[in-house]
Design a protein around this motif. Structure first.
Motif, mmCIF file in Angstrom:
data_model
loop_
_atom_site.group_PDB
_atom_site.id
_atom_site.type_symbol
_atom_site.label_atom_id
_atom_site.label_comp_id
_atom_site.label_asym_id
_atom_site.label_seq_id
_atom_site.Cartn_x
_atom_site.Cartn_y
_atom_site.Cartn_z
ATOM 1 N N GLY A 10 58.151 81.654 31.467
ATOM 2 C CA GLY A 10 57.404 80.469 31.823
ATOM 3 C C GLY A 10 56.684 80.574 33.339
ATOM 4 N N SER A 11 55.537 79.933 33.621
ATOM 5 C CA SER A 11 54.949 80.589 34.740
ATOM 6 C C SER A 11 54.976 79.385 35.977
ATOM 7 N N ARG B 29 55.570 78.707 28.269
ATOM 8 C CA ARG B 29 54.125 79.057 27.584
ATOM 9 C C ARG B 29 54.284 78.403 26.333
ATOM 10 N N GLU C 218 48.921 80.673 24.378
ATOM 11 C CA GLU C 218 48.738 80.434 25.981
ATOM 12 C C GLU C 218 48.914 81.738 26.953
ATOM 13 N N PRO D 32 49.783 83.474 30.495
ATOM 14 C CA PRO D 32 50.484 82.923 31.665
ATOM 15 C C PRO D 32 49.723 82.412 32.732
ATOM 16 N N CYS E 193 49.222 78.824 31.110
ATOM 17 C CA CYS E 193 50.591 78.089 31.511
ATOM 18 C C CYS E 193 50.744 77.368 32.594
#
Length: 158
Positions: free
Chosen positions: A31-32, A60, A64, A66, A69
């Motif tokens: 995840g970002s 994410r 999607e 990064p 996200c």
């Protein structure tokens, strides 16, 4: 050797500055993060579920990117819309089970925040100077903010 770890057992192993076009296909991205600077303070949000302050971030969704996200998580958790998020690098994190993940870090400076709307995950947002006592701040997220502060200061001096 870790830089820091948080109460949930996640260890920050490295902060890796890079440009987005330097990302390799074989690096497993998680995840970002969306790091927002406003007047030399950083936007953080209070996560009701974990009872701690955090940087807006999350996993994410299917299909999607990064960057998408980071934008979505920023909006969902803080009501903020920032269109010029800049990729500044990755953090390397060891999960409690020993797996390694890499989180993309996106950064932007804004002049002001829009009004916040409380939601199921976030009950409050603040702009934090990294010094003021605010209660429990996720240790990994704090280290990420400290790294971003250094990176953004370098950018201003170039």
């Amino acid at each position: 050797m870790s830089i820091t770890s948080n109460k949930d057992g996640f260890e920050l192993l490295a902060c890796l500055p890079m440009k987005e076009d330097e990302l390799r296909e074989d690096v497993p991205l998680a995840g970002s993060y969306a790091v927002i600077n406003c007047g030399e303070r950083f936007l953080i949000c209070f996560n009701k579920w974990r009872q701690q302050w955090e940087v807006p971030a999350g996993g994410r969704e299917e299909g999607e990117t990064p960057r998408e996200c980071a934008s979505r998580e920023l909006f969902e958790e803080t009501s903020q819309i920032v269109n010029d998020l800049e990729f500044i690098g990755l953090i390397k994190v060891k999960k409690p089970n020993g797996d390694i993940k890499y989180n993309p870090i996106y950064y932007a400076s804004v002049d002001k925040l829009v009004p916040f709307q409380a939601n199921e995950e976030t009950e409050q947002i603040v702009l934090w100077d990294l010094i003021e006592e605010i209660g429990h701040m996720d240790e990994v997220d704090k280290a990420v903010l400290e790294w971003c502060k250094v990176i953004s200061a370098k950018g201003k001096n170039e």
